[in-house]
Each structure stands twice: as C-alpha cells, then as structure tokens.
Write a protein that holds these residues in place. Structure first.
Motif, PDB file in Angstrom:
ATOM      1  N   ASN A  11       6.229  17.685   4.949  1.00  0.00           N
ATOM      2  CA  ASN A  11       6.833  16.466   4.407  1.00  0.00           C
ATOM      3  C   ASN A  11       8.118  16.132   5.145  1.00  0.00           C
ATOM      4  O   ASN A  11       9.107  16.843   5.062  1.00  0.00           O
ATOM      5  N   LYS A  12       8.098  15.026   5.874  1.00  0.00           N
ATOM      6  CA  LYS A  12       9.283  14.559   6.587  1.00  0.00           C
ATOM      7  C   LYS A  12       9.714  13.187   6.073  1.00  0.00           C
ATOM      8  O   LYS A  12      10.481  12.483   6.717  1.00  0.00           O
ATOM      9  N   ALA A  13       9.204  12.837   4.886  1.00  0.00           N
ATOM     10  CA  ALA A  13       9.451  11.505   4.325  1.00  0.00           C
ATOM     11  C   ALA A  13      10.372  11.521   3.112  1.00  0.00           C
ATOM     12  O   ALA A  13      10.626  10.469   2.526  1.00  0.00           O
ATOM     13  N   LEU A  16      10.686   9.219  -1.291  1.00  0.00           N
ATOM     14  CA  LEU A  16      10.547   7.763  -1.467  1.00  0.00           C
ATOM     15  C   LEU A  16      11.210   7.303  -2.767  1.00  0.00           C
ATOM     16  O   LEU A  16      10.603   6.599  -3.575  1.00  0.00           O
ATOM     17  N   LEU A  70       4.965  11.332   7.104  1.00  0.00           N
ATOM     18  CA  LEU A  70       6.110  10.601   7.637  1.00  0.00           C
ATOM     19  C   LEU A  70       6.414   9.395   6.759  1.00  0.00           C
ATOM     20  O   LEU A  70       5.537   8.906   6.045  1.00  0.00           O
ATOM     21  N   THR A  71       7.646   8.904   6.821  1.00  0.00           N
ATOM     22  CA  THR A  71       7.984   7.726   6.029  1.00  0.00           C
ATOM     23  C   THR A  71       7.155   6.528   6.468  1.00  0.00           C
ATOM     24  O   THR A  71       6.566   5.818   5.655  1.00  0.00           O
ATOM     25  N   ASP A  75       8.234   6.422  12.595  1.00  0.00           N
ATOM     26  CA  ASP A  75       8.584   7.831  12.774  1.00  0.00           C
ATOM     27  C   ASP A  75       7.468   8.608  13.475  1.00  0.00           C
ATOM     28  O   ASP A  75       7.510   9.839  13.539  1.00  0.00           O
ATOM     29  N   TYR A 108       1.352   7.926   6.948  1.00  0.00           N
ATOM     30  CA  TYR A 108       2.559   7.135   6.743  1.00  0.00           C
ATOM     31  C   TYR A 108       2.720   6.872   5.256  1.00  0.00           C
ATOM     32  O   TYR A 108       2.079   5.997   4.668  1.00  0.00           O
ATOM     33  N   ARG A 110       5.028   5.727   3.093  1.00  0.00           N
ATOM     34  CA  ARG A 110       5.463   4.468   2.459  1.00  0.00           C
ATOM     35  C   ARG A 110       4.332   3.438   2.489  1.00  0.00           C
ATOM     36  O   ARG A 110       4.149   2.681   1.532  1.00  0.00           O
TER      37      ARG A 110
END
Length: 204
Positions: A11-13, A16, A70-71, A75, A108, A110
């Motif tokens: 998890n690099k997001a 949210l 990723l967000t 990214d 992705y 988001r």
C-alpha cells in the motif's frame, strides 16, 4: 512439496482520507484470499494462501505475487519502467520491466474507490472492487505479461475477472467464476518456475 502462495499487497496510497483504511484493506485481503483459496485445490504447487500487507523486498519468491496499491496513475511504477510509449489501464496496469527482468503489477486506488475524484465518495462494495482489480492485474502477471503467453487475459471465454474491462469496468458484484479459476490454474501449471516479481517499491 506443496507451498503457500503468498500475495504481497504493497500500500503506497495511504487511506484515502479514511475511504480505504486498515479495516477496508483487511476485508479486501480476506476477499482476495478467498478467491485464491478457490483456485489452488487444483494446483499441486500450492496447499495454502497467505495475503500479506507490505512485507519486505527480500520476502517474495518467484512463486509469489506482488501488487502495488497506488493513489493514482500519476504514481505509476509501470510508467517509469516503460522504454517506449505506454498506455496505462484505467484502474491498473501490469508490465514486464526489461531492466529489472521482473513483472510489475499495480492498481490505482483512487480511481477504483472514488472514481478518480479526491473529493468523491467511496464506491459501494469498495473492498470487493479493489480485490477484483488486483485479481485482474495478477491474472496479467501470470498469464500474459511474459513470453510465452499462456492466455490473453482480455479474451478468456466466459471470464468475469479475466475479460476486457475498458468498456465495462469491474464492479463490486463481480466475482471470479470457473473460467477465471481455470485460467489461473492453467497459468500456475504451465509456469512451474514462477515469475520474478518487481520488489523495488517494497520496504527494505
């Protein structure tokens, strides 16, 4: 001797703004594990499944999967590894990095959870939608990201997760069926040596 299939979700997001926090990630991981639990009884290579959040770069083997959350596409790790023009998927992408000789899978978050809008409300059944998108990218990872291709993920007959998604995005009511499970089983059987996963974005 049979081994555990380990699926590393990196998890690099963030969360949210609470729309995909620890509890959502836990539920998503459980959903993904259930999907693979239905696949591996027909795969001699594995006898169990473990979904691991984050992990360390040294942990995954060629018998495991890694997928980055990723967000957004801005990214993208895949984009940084591409050597020419590339069109990223709407909700995720998978590609062989020639430089790393490893496969990169990413989704992705988001786009999946909020329709791409940072102010957007969370998608209904968000945990299942994310799990479905991860499974779709891991299908590419196993089946058609490296040569020789086993199956074209977008052309699996009767596939629910393994299908063209551009005009009909995956939803929270989709679930893998027999065709999807068989596609994974075929991939695991044909790729006995496994596939090297990109770990450069994991914690050291």
């Amino acid at each position: 001797m049979a081994a555990t299939l380990k699926v590393y979700l990196v998890n690099k997001a963030g969360d949210l703004s609470g729309r995909f926090d620890d509890s959502h990630r836990k539920t998503c991981g459980e959903k993904l594990k259930a999907y693979f639990d239905a696949i591996i009884p027909s795969v001699a290579k594995y006898n169990a499944v473990s979904v691991i959040w984050d992990g360390k770069a040294a942990d995954p083997t060629t018998s495991d999967f890694v997928c980055y959350l990723l967000t957004g596409a801005a990214d993208s790790i895949v984009a940084t590894k591409a050597t020419g023009d590339i069109t990223l998927g709407v909700s995720g992408s998978t590609m062989l990095s020639a430089a790393d000789k490893a496969v990169v899978s990413e989704v992705y978050l988001r786009q999946i959870v909020q329709g791409g809008d940072p102010r957007g409300n969370a998608t209904t059944n968000r945990e299942t939608v994310v799990a479905n998108c991860i499974l779709h990218e891991l299908a590419h990872n196993l089946l058609d990201a490296t040569a020789p291709n086993v199956l074209d993920v977008h052309k699996v007959k009767d596939g629910v997760i393994c299908r063209e998604t551009d005009n009909k995005p995956l939803t929270g009511t989709d679930a893998p069926g027999n065709a999807d499970n068989t596609a994974f089983q075929t991939g695991f059987t044909r790729r006995t040596a496994g596939i090297k996963q990109y770990t450069g974005g994991m914690p050291s």
